[in-house]
Design an enzyme around this catalytic site. Structure first.
Site, PDB file in Angstrom:
ATOM      1  CE  LYS A  92      -3.971  -1.676   2.673  1.00 53.78           C
ATOM      2  NZ  LYS A  92      -5.010  -1.493   1.649  1.00 53.78           N
ATOM      3  NE  ARG A 130     -10.970  -9.631  -2.221  1.00 55.17           N
ATOM      4  CZ  ARG A 130     -11.352  -8.770  -3.161  1.00 55.17           C
ATOM      5  NH1 ARG A 130     -11.743  -9.206  -4.341  1.00 55.17           N
ATOM      6  NH2 ARG A 130     -11.378  -7.475  -2.922  1.00 55.17           N
TER       7      ARG A 130
HETATM    8  N1  BES Z   1      -8.121  -3.550   4.227  1.00 49.90           N
HETATM    9  C1  BES Z   1      -8.314  -3.134   2.887  1.00 49.90           C
HETATM   10  C2  BES Z   1      -9.610  -2.372   2.675  1.00 49.90           C
HETATM   11  C3  BES Z   1      -9.791  -1.065   3.402  1.00 49.90           C
HETATM   12  C4  BES Z   1      -9.660   0.128   2.732  1.00 49.90           C
HETATM   13  C5  BES Z   1     -10.160  -1.032   4.717  1.00 49.90           C
HETATM   14  C6  BES Z   1      -9.857   1.319   3.378  1.00 49.90           C
HETATM   15  C7  BES Z   1     -10.375   0.161   5.389  1.00 49.90           C
HETATM   16  C8  BES Z   1     -10.224   1.333   4.711  1.00 49.90           C
HETATM   17  C9  BES Z   1      -8.334  -4.349   1.969  1.00 49.90           C
HETATM   18  O1  BES Z   1      -7.606  -5.441   2.383  1.00 49.90           O
HETATM   19  C10 BES Z   1      -7.776  -3.914   0.659  1.00 49.90           C
HETATM   20  O2  BES Z   1      -6.656  -3.501   0.626  1.00 49.90           O
HETATM   21  N2  BES Z   1      -8.570  -4.015  -0.385  1.00 49.90           N
HETATM   22  C11 BES Z   1      -8.153  -3.629  -1.696  1.00 49.90           C
HETATM   23  C12 BES Z   1      -8.722  -4.624  -2.669  1.00 49.90           C
HETATM   24  C13 BES Z   1      -8.221  -4.437  -4.061  1.00 49.90           C
HETATM   25  C14 BES Z   1      -6.757  -4.783  -4.148  1.00 49.90           C
HETATM   26  C15 BES Z   1      -9.037  -5.323  -4.978  1.00 49.90           C
HETATM   27  C16 BES Z   1      -8.713  -2.235  -1.978  1.00 49.90           C
HETATM   28  O3  BES Z   1      -9.848  -1.960  -1.623  1.00 49.90           O
HETATM   29  O4  BES Z   1      -7.979  -1.429  -2.535  1.00 49.90           O
HETATM   30 ZN    ZN Z   2      -5.539  -5.283   1.800  1.00 47.47          ZN
END
Ligand code: BES
Ligand code: ZN
Ligand code: ZN
Length: 500
Positions: A279, A353
């Site tokens: 990230k 997931r």
């Molecule tokens: N933990 C994150 C989602 C999240 C985003 C939680 C903002 C709280 C606040 C999750 O694991 C994630 O990173 N999801 C990705 C999925 C994508 C790679 C398909 C996302 O939402 O960017």
């Molecule tokens: Zn994530």
């Protein structure tokens, strides 16, 4: 904070802060306000005019109390239009009362019961809203402060003019207090930094909660036991972390015969760095909140022993960190979940997931009547609904309806989203059964829910709540939720279970 509810005359109370509500455009037309205005030699009405106080929700007016009263300050709070959303207005007003007392360092509050029971108002709902807001607004995360400069509010007396209102209100006091305590347990867990809130610590928190009631039992599976259960999807996330994964299974069994069996699954990623699909630093800053779903499960279990719903409840958490080391899962790796399905991991940041896949399959083995998962799953959900509303995706209209109803009564905003089978092709892989990210970036909360559906057994009634927005507040929400973990979902689920 001790809360008591009495029948009495609000103007005759002794307290540091006296709080009274007024509806929009009501000015001093109600008898209490009239009396107060006279005692203040007309200053109340004058100050209302000069400060444009119209009685809207969120508006407030603070005055020194008249000499005749055994009170230091009087706070007038707006309740909005009469007969509209009484309970929610009462919540906001109660939150303002606590905030004001904290700011002024006052320790006792006398608060008018903000609604009378009649055709329009329900004293139960008003009391529940008030008590909940008082206890939630009183929360401070002080575990890491050496010197906590927090003013302590020792007591709040809610004063109802009508004896029947006071009696009705008293009936919900205990349950509401238990629920609010559970929300605050969840908030502490979320607010604790990820360096400390490891999967092991989460399992210890579960142990402490299990100890509080004979009706709660606990099973913790370590990595080896999870390997035996072939939880390859979940374990692939844990691979990149030094912190060992812990699979937590709490069970609440009511003393009387259970009406239903419910499984509640919470995403428990104690820190989400994104893994090798790392990230950007700004997005990582709040990722200690990625275990908020599991905090909700634990907060809920902290209430169950006292709330005692007549249903069997299973709390399931596949806890892990999502980190990077030489063993971390690579984009392109294929992993196998416990139900036998293979997953091409194209983005290691779509890890929630993967953990939920094995947790949902485990839940299915318990043959529950209902399964509900809560997860900070997608940023897409926050794009769609903003920071204060969660997304509900479910395969059973009746279950969806029950959850939405409980959410509404709990002032936790939730919106029903689809589970569109026409998008299922988005998560089909060319070389495995599934891919963990969709082929397009659109509808990310929907494709994530569709992914989870692959791990829900045939005929199982299931709902998925994406809490990525409301689980963690980057700024205060309304008057009674500060910045940080919100414990979102504890109130909704507690009421959902209680009413089954
Ligand atoms: N933990 C994150 C989602 C999240 C985003 C939680 C903002 C709280 C606040 C999750 O694991 C994630 O990173 N999801 C990705 C999925 C994508 C790679 C398909 C996302 O939402 O960017
Ligand atoms: Zn994530
Ligand atoms: Zn995550």
């Amino acid at each position: 904070m001790e809360i008591q509810i009495i029948k009495g005359d609000i103007l005759k109370q002794s307290a540091d802060l006296l709080v009274m509500g007024t509806y929009e455009q009501e000015n001093t037309k109600n008898p209490f306000m009239e009396t107060l205005n006279v005692a203040l030699h007309g200053k109340l009405l004058k100050r209302m005019k000069t400060s444009n106080f119209e009685g809207k929700v969120g508006q407030q007016l603070l005055l020194p109390a008249p000499d005749m009263m055994d009170v230091d300050y009087v706070l007038i709070v707006g309740l909005g239009p009469m007969m509209q959303g009484a309970a929610d207005a009462a919540r906001q007003a109660s939150g303002i009362a606590v905030q004001t007392a904290k700011k002024l360092g006052l320790s006792t509050i006398a608060l008018e019961f903000l609604g009378e029971d009649d055709d329009q108002f329900d004293a139960h709902a008003v009391a529940q809203g008030m008590v909940e807001a008082l206890l939630l607004a009183d929360y401070d995360f002080v575990l890491y402060k050496e010197t906590a400069e927090i003013a302590v509010i020792t007591s709040v007396t809610i004063v109802a003019e009508d004896g029947r209102d006071a009696m009705k209100a008293r009936r919900v006091l205990d349950d509401t207090t238990h629920i609010a305590d559970g929300v605050n347990v969840a908030r502490d867990l979320v607010n604790t930094p990820a360096g400390d809130m490891t999967p092991t610590r989460l399992a210890e928190a579960a142990k402490e909660i299990a100890k509080t009631s004979d009706m709660i039992s606990l099973k913790i599976l370590d990595k080896k036991e999870c390997e035996k259960l072939n939880m390859g999807a979940y374990l692939s996330v844990a691979e990149g972390s030094e912190a060992p994964p812990k699979f937590i299974h709490l069970t609440y069994t009511p003393t009387k015969k259970a009406k239903k069996r419910v499984a509640i699954v919470g995403k428990g990623v104690t820190f989400d760095s994104g893994g090798l699909s790392i990230k950007p630093s700004n997005s990582m800053m709040t990722m200690k909140c990625d275990m908020a779903g599991s905090a909700t499960v634990l907060g809920l279990f902290a209430t169950l022993g006292r709330l005692q719903p007549s249903v069997e409840v299973h709390g399931i958490i596949a806890a892990t960190e999502n980190m990077i080391n030489g063993k971390a899962t690579r984009p392109g790796d294929i992993v196998k979940a416990s139900n036998g399905k293979t997953i091409e991991v194209l983005n290691t940041d779509a890890e929630g997931r993967l953990t939920l896949a094995d947790a949902l399959h485990y839940a299915a083995g318990l043959e529950p009547d209902y399964t509900i998962d809560l997860a900070t799953l997608t940023g897409a959900c926050v794009v769609a609904l903003g920071e204060e509303i969660s997304a509900l995706h479910g395969n059973d209209d009746e279950l969806n309806g029950k959850i939405l109803d409980a959410a509404k009564r709990s002032d936790e905003d939730m919106w029903l989203m689809p589970l569109p089978s026409r998008y299922a092709s988005q998560i089909k892989s060319d070389i495995a059964d599934l891919r963990n990210i969709a082929k397009t970036r659109y509808g990310g909360s929907l494709t994530a829910a569709l992914f989870l559906q692959n791990f829900v057994a045939e005929g199982m009634k299931w709902a998925h709540i994406d809490i990525a927005g409301p689980a963690f507040a980057e700024r205060p929400i309304g008057s009674y939720l500060q910045k940080g973990g919100t414990g979102y979902g504890v109130r909704t689920l507690a009421r959902f279970l209680k009413d089954l």
